[in-house]
Motif scaffolding. Sequence first.
Motif, short mmCIF file in Angstrom:
data_model
loop_
_atom_site.label_atom_id
_atom_site.label_comp_id
_atom_site.label_asym_id
_atom_site.label_seq_id
_atom_site.Cartn_x
_atom_site.Cartn_y
_atom_site.Cartn_z
N UNK A 25 0.81 -1.02 -0.08
CA UNK A 25 -0.09 0.06 0.16
C UNK A 25 1.03 1.19 -0.13
N UNK A 26 0.50 2.18 -0.68
CA UNK A 26 1.23 3.50 -0.58
C UNK A 26 1.03 4.33 0.47
N UNK A 27 -0.10 3.95 0.99
CA UNK A 27 -0.54 4.87 2.51
C UNK A 27 -1.08 3.73 3.28
N UNK A 28 -1.31 4.49 4.80
CA UNK A 28 -1.87 3.54 5.78
C UNK A 28 -3.02 3.03 5.31
N UNK A 29 -3.92 3.84 4.73
CA UNK A 29 -5.13 3.67 4.16
C UNK A 29 -5.11 2.28 3.65
N UNK A 30 -4.37 2.47 2.49
CA UNK A 30 -4.14 1.64 1.06
C UNK A 30 -3.64 0.30 1.97
N UNK A 31 -2.79 0.12 3.02
CA UNK A 31 -2.36 -0.68 3.66
C UNK A 31 -3.58 -1.76 4.50
N UNK A 32 -4.37 -0.89 5.11
CA UNK A 32 -5.59 -1.30 5.97
C UNK A 32 -6.28 -2.15 4.78
N UNK A 33 -6.56 -1.59 3.69
CA UNK A 33 -7.54 -2.07 2.87
C UNK A 33 -6.99 -3.60 2.35
N UNK A 70 0.91 11.82 9.24
CA UNK A 70 -0.14 12.43 8.31
C UNK A 70 -1.45 11.36 8.55
N UNK A 71 -1.40 10.89 9.56
CA UNK A 71 -2.49 10.16 9.87
C UNK A 71 -2.68 8.91 9.07
N UNK A 72 -3.82 8.56 8.55
CA UNK A 72 -3.96 7.29 7.60
C UNK A 72 -3.37 7.75 6.28
N UNK A 73 -3.20 9.07 5.98
CA UNK A 73 -2.94 8.97 4.60
C UNK A 73 -1.27 9.22 4.62
N UNK A 74 -0.65 8.86 5.81
CA UNK A 74 0.96 8.44 5.89
C UNK A 74 1.54 7.81 4.71
N UNK A 75 2.45 8.23 3.93
CA UNK A 75 3.03 7.38 2.69
C UNK A 75 3.89 6.49 3.18
N UNK A 78 8.41 0.57 0.13
CA UNK A 78 8.95 -0.50 0.51
C UNK A 78 10.07 -0.62 1.63
N UNK A 79 9.78 -1.84 2.69
CA UNK A 79 10.84 -2.18 3.43
C UNK A 79 10.15 -1.40 5.01
N UNK A 80 9.15 -0.45 4.74
CA UNK A 80 8.59 0.07 5.97
C UNK A 80 8.12 -0.91 6.84
N UNK A 81 7.96 -0.60 8.30
CA UNK A 81 7.34 -1.59 9.18
C UNK A 81 6.23 -0.90 9.95
N UNK A 82 5.23 -1.53 9.90
CA UNK A 82 3.73 -0.86 10.45
C UNK A 82 3.61 -1.81 11.80
#
Length: 91
Positions: A25-33, A70-75, A78-82
């Motif tokens: 996902x390119x943002x937290x919202x997309x990742x949650x989707x 940026x809340x759920x719009x945080x970009x 690759x390699x990030x960890x949530x």
Amino acid sequence: MAIRVLVPTMLQTHTDNQAVVECSGSSVTELLDTLETTFPGIKGRLRDEKGTPRKFLNLYVNSEDIRFLEGTETALKDGDEISIVPAVAGG
């Protein structure tokens, strides 16, 4: 794009008992989707009816609270960890 998601014990029943999953996902919202697509039913545990993260969960991108980004719009890249961290209360 591979992003590691650290899943707390209380939600691992929704991720086939996996403590770490990889999503995109390119943002937290997309990742949650993406999490919902991969693990149907987890969305209700992560977001309320408006689509915002539940108040008892804290989300971190590379150890930074998304509330201070940026809340759920945080970009994401690759390699990030949530980290999904349940809120702790009491005294």
